[in-house]
Design an enzyme around this catalytic site. Structure first.
Site, PDB file in Angstrom:
ATOM      1  N   GLU A  73      -9.188  13.938 -20.375  1.00  0.00           N
ATOM      2  CA  GLU A  73     -10.484  14.485 -19.937  1.00  0.00           C
ATOM      3  C   GLU A  73     -10.256  15.809 -19.193  1.00  0.00           C
ATOM      4  O   GLU A  73     -10.956  16.803 -19.418  1.00  0.00           O
ATOM      5  CB  GLU A  73     -11.206  13.463 -19.057  1.00  0.00           C
ATOM      6  CG  GLU A  73     -12.537  13.942 -18.495  1.00  0.00           C
ATOM      7  CD  GLU A  73     -12.675  13.622 -17.024  1.00  0.00           C
ATOM      8  OE1 GLU A  73     -12.700  14.583 -16.218  1.00  0.00           O
ATOM      9  OE2 GLU A  73     -12.740  12.428 -16.655  1.00  0.00           O
ATOM     10  N   GLU A 150      -5.589  13.941  -7.312  1.00  0.00           N
ATOM     11  CA  GLU A 150      -6.832  13.168  -7.391  1.00  0.00           C
ATOM     12  C   GLU A 150      -6.563  11.699  -7.065  1.00  0.00           C
ATOM     13  O   GLU A 150      -7.317  11.054  -6.347  1.00  0.00           O
ATOM     14  CB  GLU A 150      -7.459  13.314  -8.790  1.00  0.00           C
ATOM     15  CG  GLU A 150      -8.818  12.642  -8.907  1.00  0.00           C
ATOM     16  CD  GLU A 150      -9.462  12.844 -10.275  1.00  0.00           C
ATOM     17  OE1 GLU A 150      -8.910  13.605 -11.105  1.00  0.00           O
ATOM     18  OE2 GLU A 150     -10.526  12.235 -10.509  1.00  0.00           O
TER      19      GLU A 150
END
Lengths: 460, 428
Positions: A73, A150
């Site tokens: 993604e 992240e």
């Protein structure tokens, strides 16, 4: 009194929901390559939400490759053979839009919210990266570091997220929901750019995706534009998906997470059925209403009983999502109040379920949950993105948007008897055998001891 | 070129149809009212604000403003908290009281059908005018508030935010956060007095958007504010003094360092605001396309999240750069962020960056006001801070007028390196 009050809302909202249906809105068309196009016209503001959803999420990954759906993604923003890296973002910004993407257990979706005139440009760009992504080892190495940051931000430094990760990894032995969407750090450390490329080749096909547009658009124009852009991409055969059903759990499971925090936290998950047949299922709707009675509003039971009356919880919640590709859990969670233990809170949370199994729910409570459902549908009409998410999540979980109104109708048809019956069946005697409990054991902040969870420095 | 043209055409067409019509009047109660009529959906949104944010906490009792706003709905008139919450839920309404820095108040979203609407507004009126702050509820919520503070004090993001506020606002209410001690000292009498003094009709700002007519909105605003206390004349906040540049390090075992860089920068209504807004888009406000994201995230993979913003307040609100990065590379990431900022202050945006910023801000305005919920945010901000009623209509022209020189000069005036404070939590 309450029942009477709720009726006018229900009636009015049925009318509101039904009105667009009379004009066949949303509209749907299937392109020759198998890609479905769903358009919901909403002419309140000159905006369009453009989304492409792929039916490929973390649940389609294999051991050793956790996180690859999400890493890909990220890579989708790195450019194609025609469009330079960062250029898609730049064009979206230039037209005044906003874009992003998200990966879940069940799906991966990309969206742009733009002034409506920019829609054709978005369709061309999104179709381009469906077929022509340019993946390079350098871009991959740099972006993988971002994804590790992240993970540190969302999970490693977030004690409650660690508890949820442990809960899923414990509740499931066979089903892929045991792996976190963001991926295990060790899998990320060993991921290669070819892994991402393979994922892209395997799943990013028009016949594994659907296009969703909500906004101030004409559906026929969107269909034509979709045929010109997405319609040109050739479909490919998709890999076989194994069911990977979880074997029946045969005893309670417990897991503890130690992390720097002040308050303990507990999350309890029971295996329960998911929604498979919108028309004929009953239990998933009853479970949804049960979750609403426990935690659907400020007046719901858990806050009232555990936080406000007994004062043994700092916070308490309940959740159930039956609209999934995989399996469903019914979850209770909470933080004990100062001076109380997780054991007390666990007992108190279970007691709330037992009370419903023994005594049922009141007509007022049932009506309240239904009123919330109905009001939420009206409020959703104020946001194009909320409307798009509603359709997209339902579709990506394997359902048809045409059945969404039916789902709402079924929710409104749940009886108090059905709620009590599922409470008895899934949380009554013997239900501990299907229960997983995860607990946060808070640790003092030892400032001299930085934690190194992954234990390995990043080398990519 | 085709794109540029398309963008310009869109900007024009937007200007032609923007026309968000804000109506404004003063209710007989003295409250200022801001109203947008919108009959597309059967929804009514109402927000009532007062200058009663945490900046008005009395000395030693930080947290009072937040507790007062939060407890309004926990007992009012003859109704206890259970009666209030169940009545709201029965009609599908959502009500929320909260305090920010400058303002505090209550938002209500309800279905606009007469029966539900009238019941919801009656509850809002009661909550605003006759909160009872029951002793037992105050005690319980103090305990919960203290537990939440203690929990937050273990989290690196919350620690960084508090230390940053304290460091850039020394000796100013904007820099003071609630503590265990300050909440302990708060009693029921304090809540009663704070409500009496700060939730007054003459300082109330009522924002209404949705499915009611102007006449109905007038009646709603008056009924919500008629019975409010007379209040005290608003005491001015002390002036903000700029901090001296310094770097503060806080030890913490987290995997990531939390870094904040900034200073008090700009007031609501400052003539430099648009130059700062446009400039910051290029620096760190423009998401994926900002310089900070490109240098810190895209080129070096140092962070998932890196950004900068100006948050104007009644007095000088903060400018802040924020990022999180693996603790052993905090120094390197900080240097990149510092360099990007220093260079931007010195050189400002390039012509291409300036044009891109304007295009995004102008073309994107329509997206930022495409729902009643978003419009309510603008409406209440325009009302509370006394911004021009034409703020949204003027927005494209104000942005378009900004020059690169104005950006440089505005940053030179508002972001001086001798006042920049850096806070690093969990850095090696």
């Amino acid at each position: 009194m309450n029942i009477k009050k709720a009726w006018p809302i229900a009636v009015a909202v049925v009318a509101l929901i039904a009105a667009p249906a009379a004009h066949a809105n949303p509209f749907e068309k299937r392109l020759a390559n198998g890609m479905r196009v769903i358009v919901k016209e909403d002419h309140r503001a000159p905006t369009a939400v453009h989304m492409v959803w792929y039916r490929a999420g973390a649940m389609d990954e294999k051991d050793g490759y956790s996180g690859v759906a999400h890493v890909l993604e990220h890579m989708m923003f790195k450019g194609t053979q025609k469009v330079k890296g960062g250029e898609f973002n730049r064009i979206v910004a230039e037209v005044g839009g906003r874009d992003n993407a998200f990966t879940s257990l069940d799906y991966t979706a990309y969206f742009q919210i733009v002034p409506k005139a920019a829609l054709p440009k978005m369709m061309a760009l999104e179709a381009d990266r469906m077929a022509n992504l340019r993946l390079t080892p350098n871009d991959f190495a740099s972006e993988l570091k971002v994804v590790m940051e992240e993970r540190r931000q969302r999970t490693e430094d977030n004690p409650q997220a660690l508890v949820w990760e442990a809960l899923n990894a414990t509740a499931y032995r066979a089903h892929p929901y045991r792996r976190p969407v963001i991926g295990w750090m060790d899998d990320l450390e060993h991921m290669t750019w070819q892994d991402a490329r393979d994922w892209y080749r395997r799943w990013y096909e028009p016949n594994n995706a659907f296009l969703l547009v909500v906004g101030d658009v004409e559906h026929e124009e969107v269909f034509r534009e979709a045929a010109r852009t997405y319609g040109r991409i050739k479909p490919h055969a998709l890999p076989v998906r194994k069911p990977q059903n979880e074997p029946v759990q045969i005893g309670i499971k417990r897991v503890t997470v130690k992390a720097p925090a002040r308050l303990p936290y507990i999350a309890m998950a029971w295996k329960v059925p998911r929604l498979t047949d919108v028309e004929h299922d009953r239990e998933p709707y009853a479970l949804e209403v049960l979750a609403g009675v426990l935690d659907g509003s400020d007046a719901a039971r858990l806050s009232k009983s555990l936080v406000r009356t007994q004062k043994i919880a700092q916070s308490a919640g309940a959740g159930y999502d039956g609209v999934v590709r995989g399996e469903s859990l019914f979850v209770l969670d909470g933080q004990p109040a100062e001076g109380h233990t997780v054991a007390e809170l666990e007992a108190a949370l279970k007691a709330e379920l037992k009370r419903i199994a023994d005594e049922g729910v009141t007509a007022d409570e049932l009506e309240r949950v239904k009123t919330q459902v109905v009001a939420a549908e009206v409020y959703k009409r104020d946001s194009m993105m909320a409307q798009a998410m509603e359709i997209g999540r339902f579709e990506a979980s394997g359902f048809n948007w045409r059945d969404y109104d039916k789902l709402l109708e079924k929710l409104r048809s749940v009886t108090a008897g059905e709620v009590q019956a599922v409470a008895k069946k899934y949380f009554g005697d013997g239900s501990d055998d299907r229960l997983t409990v995860a607990v946060l054991d808070p640790q003092p902040l030892d400032e001299s001891q930085p934690k190194e969870k992954s234990g390995v420095a990043v080398r990519h | 070129m085709r794109l540029l043209l398309a963008a310009l055409v869109m900007a024009l067409s937007f200007a032609a149809q923007a026309g968000v019509k804000i109506e404004h009047w003063v209710a007989p109660s003295g409250a200022r009212v801001y109203f947008i009529e919108s009959h597309d959906l059967p929804i009514l949104d109402v927000e009532v604000d007062f200058p009663a944010g945490s900046a008005y906490d009395p000395a030693g009792k930080a947290g009072l403003a937040g507790l007062t706003a939060g407890l309004l709905e926990d007992g009012a008139g003859d109704l206890d908290e259970e009666a209030i919450s169940s009545r709201l839920v029965d009609i599908g309404a959502m009500l929320n009281g909260q305090a920010g820095d400058d303002r505090a108040g209550v938002t209500l979203r309800t279905l606009a059908y007469p029966k539900e609407r009238d019941a919801a507004l009656a509850l809002l009126q009661l909550i605003l005018g006759k909160p009872t702050f029951p002793e037992a509820v105050v005690a319980r919520e103090k305990t919960r508030s203290i537990a939440a503070i203690q929990e937050a004090d273990t989290r690196p993001d919350a620690i960084a935010a508090k230390r940053f506020a304290a460091a850039i606002y020394p000796d100013h209410p904007y820099g003071i956060s609630a503590t265990t001690d300050s909440v302990e000292r708060i009693g029921r009498d304090d809540l009663v007095a704070f409500h009496r003094d700060h939730y007054a009709a003459p300082t109330a700002v009522v924002s209404i958007i949705g499915d009611v007519t102007r006449g109905e909105a007038e009646a709603i605003a008056q009924s919500l504010t008629a019975a409010l206390p007379a209040g005290q004349p608003e005491a001015p906040l002390p002036e903000v003094k700029l901090p001296k540049a310094e770097t503060i390090k806080v030890a913490h075992p987290a995997a990531q360092s939390h870094i904040a860089i900034g200073l008090p920068a700009v007031r609501r209504g400052d003539p430099d605001y648009f130059a700062l807004l446009v400039g910051n888009y290029t620096l760190g406000g423009g998401g994926f396309v900002s310089r900070l994201t490109k240098e810190v995230r895209e080129k070096r993979g140092f962070a998932y999240s890196v950004y900068s913003y100006f948050a104007p307040r009644k007095l000088e609100g903060p400018f802040q750069i924020g990022l999180q990065t693996r603790r052993d590379q905090a120094g390197a990431a900080l240097k990149v962020a510092d360099d990007v900022l220093a260079r931007f202050i010195k050189e400002g945006p390039t012509a291409a960056e300036l044009a891109a910023a304007k295009q995004n801000l102008i073309n994107g305005l329509g997206l930022r006001i495409d729902s009643n919920a978003k419009l309510l945010g603008y409406l209440s901000t325009i009302g509370f801070f006394g911004l021009p009623l034409t703020y949204l209509d003027d927005f494209p022209a104000r942005v378009e007028a900004v020059t690169a020189r104005q950006v440089r000069e505005a940053f030179a005036r508002h972001v001086k390196s001798e006042n920049l404070v850096t806070v690093i939590v969990a850095g090696d």
